[in-house]
Design a protein around this motif. Structure first.
Motif, PDB file in Angstrom:
ATOM      1  N   GLY A   1      35.703  35.838  35.996  1.00  0.00           N
ATOM      2  CA  GLY A   1      34.721  35.280  36.792  1.00  0.00           C
ATOM      3  C   GLY A   1      34.769  33.771  36.998  1.00  0.00           C
ATOM      4  N   ALA A   2      35.087  33.362  35.853  1.00  0.00           N
ATOM      5  CA  ALA A   2      35.174  31.560  35.697  1.00  0.00           C
ATOM      6  C   ALA A   2      36.279  31.219  36.891  1.00  0.00           C
ATOM      7  CB  ALA A   2      35.548  31.157  34.533  1.00  0.00           C
ATOM      8  N   VAL A   3      37.330  31.882  36.956  1.00  0.00           N
ATOM      9  CA  VAL A   3      38.583  31.711  37.976  1.00  0.00           C
ATOM     10  C   VAL A   3      38.018  32.084  39.179  1.00  0.00           C
ATOM     11  CG1 VAL A   3      40.894  32.126  38.256  1.00  0.00           C
ATOM     12  CG2 VAL A   3      40.179  31.883  36.135  1.00  0.00           C
ATOM     13  N   VAL A   4      37.837  33.281  39.499  1.00  0.00           N
ATOM     14  CA  VAL A   4      37.595  33.701  40.928  1.00  0.00           C
ATOM     15  C   VAL A   4      36.278  33.473  41.484  1.00  0.00           C
ATOM     16  CG1 VAL A   4      37.150  36.067  41.969  1.00  0.00           C
ATOM     17  CG2 VAL A   4      38.945  35.921  40.230  1.00  0.00           C
ATOM     18  N   ASN A   5      35.176  33.473  40.768  1.00  0.00           N
ATOM     19  CA  ASN A   5      33.797  32.816  41.193  1.00  0.00           C
ATOM     20  C   ASN A   5      33.437  31.582  41.297  1.00  0.00           C
ATOM     21  OD1 ASN A   5      33.400  35.770  41.810  1.00  0.00           O
ATOM     22  ND2 ASN A   5      32.294  36.216  39.821  1.00  0.00           N
ATOM     23  N   THR A   6      33.661  30.982  39.836  1.00  0.00           N
ATOM     24  CA  THR A   6      33.162  29.472  39.893  1.00  0.00           C
ATOM     25  C   THR A   6      34.299  28.544  40.211  1.00  0.00           C
ATOM     26  OG1 THR A   6      32.245  30.369  37.609  1.00  0.00           O
ATOM     27  CG2 THR A   6      32.185  27.854  38.079  1.00  0.00           C
ATOM     28  N   SER A   7      35.284  28.737  39.737  1.00  0.00           N
ATOM     29  CA  SER A   7      36.437  27.808  40.388  1.00  0.00           C
ATOM     30  C   SER A   7      36.942  28.221  41.673  1.00  0.00           C
ATOM     31  CB  SER A   7      37.824  27.737  39.635  1.00  0.00           C
ATOM     32  OG  SER A   7      38.049  26.453  39.343  1.00  0.00           O
ATOM     33  N   GLN A   8      37.025  29.494  42.026  1.00  0.00           N
ATOM     34  CA  GLN A   8      37.146  29.946  43.433  1.00  0.00           C
ATOM     35  C   GLN A   8      38.781  29.460  43.834  1.00  0.00           C
ATOM     36  OE1 GLN A   8      34.488  28.849  46.458  1.00  0.00           O
ATOM     37  NE2 GLN A   8      32.655  29.850  45.367  1.00  0.00           N
TER      38      GLN A   8
ATOM     39  N   MET B   1      44.901  36.381  33.798  1.00  0.00           N
ATOM     40  CA  MET B   1      44.855  37.571  34.766  1.00  0.00           C
ATOM     41  C   MET B   1      44.086  37.153  35.908  1.00  0.00           C
ATOM     42  SD  MET B   1      44.877  41.167  32.444  1.00  0.00           S
ATOM     43  CE  MET B   1      43.684  40.522  31.244  1.00  0.00           C
ATOM     44  N   GLY B   2      42.810  36.815  35.722  1.00  0.00           N
ATOM     45  CA  GLY B   2      42.249  36.341  37.019  1.00  0.00           C
ATOM     46  C   GLY B   2      43.011  35.436  38.064  1.00  0.00           C
ATOM     47  N   ALA B   3      43.760  34.173  37.472  1.00  0.00           N
ATOM     48  CA  ALA B   3      44.521  33.408  38.164  1.00  0.00           C
ATOM     49  C   ALA B   3      45.404  34.053  38.795  1.00  0.00           C
ATOM     50  CB  ALA B   3      44.700  32.380  37.406  1.00  0.00           C
ATOM     51  N   LYS B   4      46.148  34.997  38.102  1.00  0.00           N
ATOM     52  CA  LYS B   4      47.096  35.867  38.845  1.00  0.00           C
ATOM     53  C   LYS B   4      46.835  36.724  40.088  1.00  0.00           C
ATOM     54  CE  LYS B   4      50.986  39.128  37.777  1.00  0.00           C
ATOM     55  NZ  LYS B   4      51.725  40.255  36.928  1.00  0.00           N
ATOM     56  N   VAL B   5      45.504  37.308  39.720  1.00  0.00           N
ATOM     57  CA  VAL B   5      45.124  38.200  40.826  1.00  0.00           C
ATOM     58  C   VAL B   5      44.624  37.002  41.943  1.00  0.00           C
ATOM     59  CG1 VAL B   5      42.884  39.210  41.669  1.00  0.00           C
ATOM     60  CG2 VAL B   5      44.176  39.914  39.486  1.00  0.00           C
ATOM     61  N   SER B   6      44.303  36.104  41.623  1.00  0.00           N
ATOM     62  CA  SER B   6      43.783  35.099  42.881  1.00  0.00           C
ATOM     63  C   SER B   6      45.041  34.566  43.449  1.00  0.00           C
ATOM     64  CB  SER B   6      42.867  33.925  42.112  1.00  0.00           C
ATOM     65  OG  SER B   6      41.663  34.392  41.561  1.00  0.00           O
ATOM     66  N   GLY B   7      46.169  34.797  43.009  1.00  0.00           N
ATOM     67  CA  GLY B   7      47.292  34.444  43.934  1.00  0.00           C
ATOM     68  C   GLY B   7      47.720  32.889  43.615  1.00  0.00           C
ATOM     69  N   ALA B   8      47.212  32.456  42.301  1.00  0.00           N
ATOM     70  CA  ALA B   8      47.761  30.835  41.999  1.00  0.00           C
ATOM     71  C   ALA B   8      49.292  30.970  41.650  1.00  0.00           C
ATOM     72  CB  ALA B   8      47.242  30.792  40.734  1.00  0.00           C
TER      73      ALA B   8
ATOM     74  N   LYS C   1      42.589  29.502  45.021  1.00  0.00           N
ATOM     75  CA  LYS C   1      43.082  30.027  46.090  1.00  0.00           C
ATOM     76  C   LYS C   1      44.546  30.267  45.917  1.00  0.00           C
ATOM     77  CE  LYS C   1      39.652  27.846  49.420  1.00  0.00           C
ATOM     78  NZ  LYS C   1      38.645  27.457  48.204  1.00  0.00           N
ATOM     79  N   PRO C   2      45.001  31.260  46.764  1.00  0.00           N
ATOM     80  CA  PRO C   2      46.601  31.614  46.625  1.00  0.00           C
ATOM     81  C   PRO C   2      47.478  30.143  46.762  1.00  0.00           C
ATOM     82  CG  PRO C   2      45.557  33.162  48.250  1.00  0.00           C
ATOM     83  CD  PRO C   2      44.585  32.164  47.694  1.00  0.00           C
ATOM     84  N   GLY C   3      48.249  30.000  46.100  1.00  0.00           N
ATOM     85  CA  GLY C   3      49.147  28.906  46.097  1.00  0.00           C
ATOM     86  C   GLY C   3      48.881  27.637  45.241  1.00  0.00           C
ATOM     87  N   GLU C   4      47.565  27.687  44.735  1.00  0.00           N
ATOM     88  CA  GLU C   4      47.086  26.647  43.878  1.00  0.00           C
ATOM     89  C   GLU C   4      47.529  26.854  42.512  1.00  0.00           C
ATOM     90  OE1 GLU C   4      42.921  25.266  46.052  1.00  0.00           O
ATOM     91  OE2 GLU C   4      42.725  26.839  44.464  1.00  0.00           O
ATOM     92  N   SER C   5      47.298  25.603  41.631  1.00  0.00           N
ATOM     93  CA  SER C   5      47.698  25.519  40.335  1.00  0.00           C
ATOM     94  C   SER C   5      46.589  25.623  39.357  1.00  0.00           C
ATOM     95  CB  SER C   5      48.343  24.303  40.061  1.00  0.00           C
ATOM     96  OG  SER C   5      47.764  23.223  40.495  1.00  0.00           O
ATOM     97  N   VAL C   6      46.645  26.323  38.534  1.00  0.00           N
ATOM     98  CA  VAL C   6      45.555  26.788  37.335  1.00  0.00           C
ATOM     99  C   VAL C   6      46.056  26.372  36.027  1.00  0.00           C
ATOM    100  CG1 VAL C   6      43.674  28.011  36.555  1.00  0.00           C
ATOM    101  CG2 VAL C   6      44.672  28.608  38.854  1.00  0.00           C
TER     102      VAL C   6
END
Length: 401
Positions: free
Chosen positions: A184-191, A212-219, A193-198
């Protein structure tokens, strides 16, 4: 009814806990549920760093208290005013219950529910009162309205989410805290997006869920940072593209060089001020720093004001991953069942109530990610983490039970 439960009566006893025994297993009386409460048979409960922070005194809680906030189980009894749950339903607990009527709930931010926070401060439920009684008929508080280190627990309706009953409840246990907070911190709070760096700082159970959330988000670039090499290796297995040891004196420069000036998002999940400072330092201009870690009562983080303004950086907190549990737990479970969130890879194995002190020693020492308590005992043929370590046998995972 009677229930065996893990009770904490003293804070900050010395480690190892296997010797000081801060957690005592007691037989308690459980008062029946009220009209808006639910009686749940607890099947699995995760050992989380937030529990450890209560045990070691870093986070203040009223005593005595039944520990546990991350878990799942089966509904045994439903309060008379509840119409959307039935006996036999499988549920995951959430550690920030919601009433659905206060200002934050009305604004679509149930994780900030004011009714729940008021009840939590007193160690009771949103419906009022405490349902655990000890042998002297004295009240024993509920940790964050859940208290799932118990064979049975009573919770308010707003503290459970109905889940797919095909999911093993030992896996489901992790969705109420580790998954919601980290993903949730990655997907909801930070939002993200695909192609970004985390960059994810801290690779415990919550931090690896963040990976895992960053991977699912397409980072595109996922940087994992921790003090432990084994956790860095695990992060690479779960989707991180790069890993750095937090002890590296050139950490900030290396991350900036890798990401052409800094990451778009830095997510602090370690609960440590040095990690927060490093997260801020590796964030690019216009980037976002999110923290869901809890560093202990009274700790503070200083922001360089000029850099904050000139860099137009964003710094924000994330409580329970900014999740709407009734929306997010089912969708995160769907991602798990599709293979996109392999949450079961975090499970080191299982423990019994009598082994909780030893389990928290492992968590304190950094040698475990997520151990799952099975308060009714282990199934036939399944050994506990402690037994497997003694025998030199690899830890059991959810697929083994």
């Amino acid at each position: 009814m009677k229930t065996k439960a893990a009770v904490l009566r003293e804070l900050a006893l010395p480690t190892p806990y296997a010797e000081s025994r801060p957690i005592q297993i007691e037989e308690l009386t459980l008062v029946p549920p009220g009209p808006m409460d639910v009686l749940v048979k607890v099947v699995g409960a995760g050992l989380c760093h937030s529990d450890l922070s209560v045990i070691n005194g870093a986070i203040a809680r009223g005593l005595p208290v039944v520990l546990g906030h991350e878990g799942a189980g089966e509904v045994v009894e439903v309060g008379s005013a509840i119409t959307d749950l039935k006996v036999g339903d499988h549920v995951a607990f959430q550690f920030a219950g919601n009433c659905g009527r206060c200002k934050p709930c009305q604004a679509g931010r149930p994780q900030l529910c004011e009714t729940f926070m008021a009840a939590r401060a007193h160690g009771g439920l949103m419906s009022g009162g405490v349902h655990f009684r000890d042998a002297d008929d004295q009240p024993v508080k509920h940790m964050v309205g859940v208290a799932c280190f118990s064979q049975y627990t009573v919770v308010h309706r707003g503290s459970v989410v109905v889940i797919d009953d095909s999911l093993p409840l030992t896996d489901a246990a992790l969705f109420g805290c580790a998954v919601m907070t980290g993903v949730g911190a990655v997907v909801n709070t930070s939002q993200v997006k695909p192609g970004e760096s985390v960059a994810i700082f801290g690779l415990g159970g919550v931090g690896l869920c963040g990976v895992m959330g960053a991977k699912v988000s397409g980072a595109q670039t996922i940087v994992a940072v921790d003090l432990e090499e084994a956790k860095l290796k695990k992060a690479l297995q779960l989707g991180a593209t790069h890993a750095f040891n937090a002890k590296d004196p050139d950490l900030v420069e290396k991350v900036k060089e890798l990401t052409s000036g800094g990451v778009d998002h830095a997510v602090e999940l370690a609960g440590a001020i040095p990690a927060m400072e490093a997260a801020y330092a590796v964030t690019c201009r216009g980037g976002k720093v999110v923290t869901a870690g809890l560093s202990g009562t009274g700790k503070s983080f200083s922001v360089p004001h000029g850099d904050l303004v000139l860099g137009e950086k964003h710094v924000c907190g994330s409580y329970m991953g900014s999740c709407v549990p009734m929306r997010d737990i089912p969708r995160f479970i769907d991602l798990y069942q599709s293979g996109a969130l392999p949450v079961n890879e975090l499970i080191d194995g299982f423990v019994t109530l009598d082994e909780l002190n030893e389990g928290f020693d492992r968590l304190h020492n950094g040698t475990a990610l997520r151990q799952v308590l099975m308060p009714h005992g282990l199934p036939e043929g399944v050994s506990s983490v402690s037994a497997r370590i003694a025998e030199g046998v690899p830890a059991a995972r959810s697929a083994d039970v």
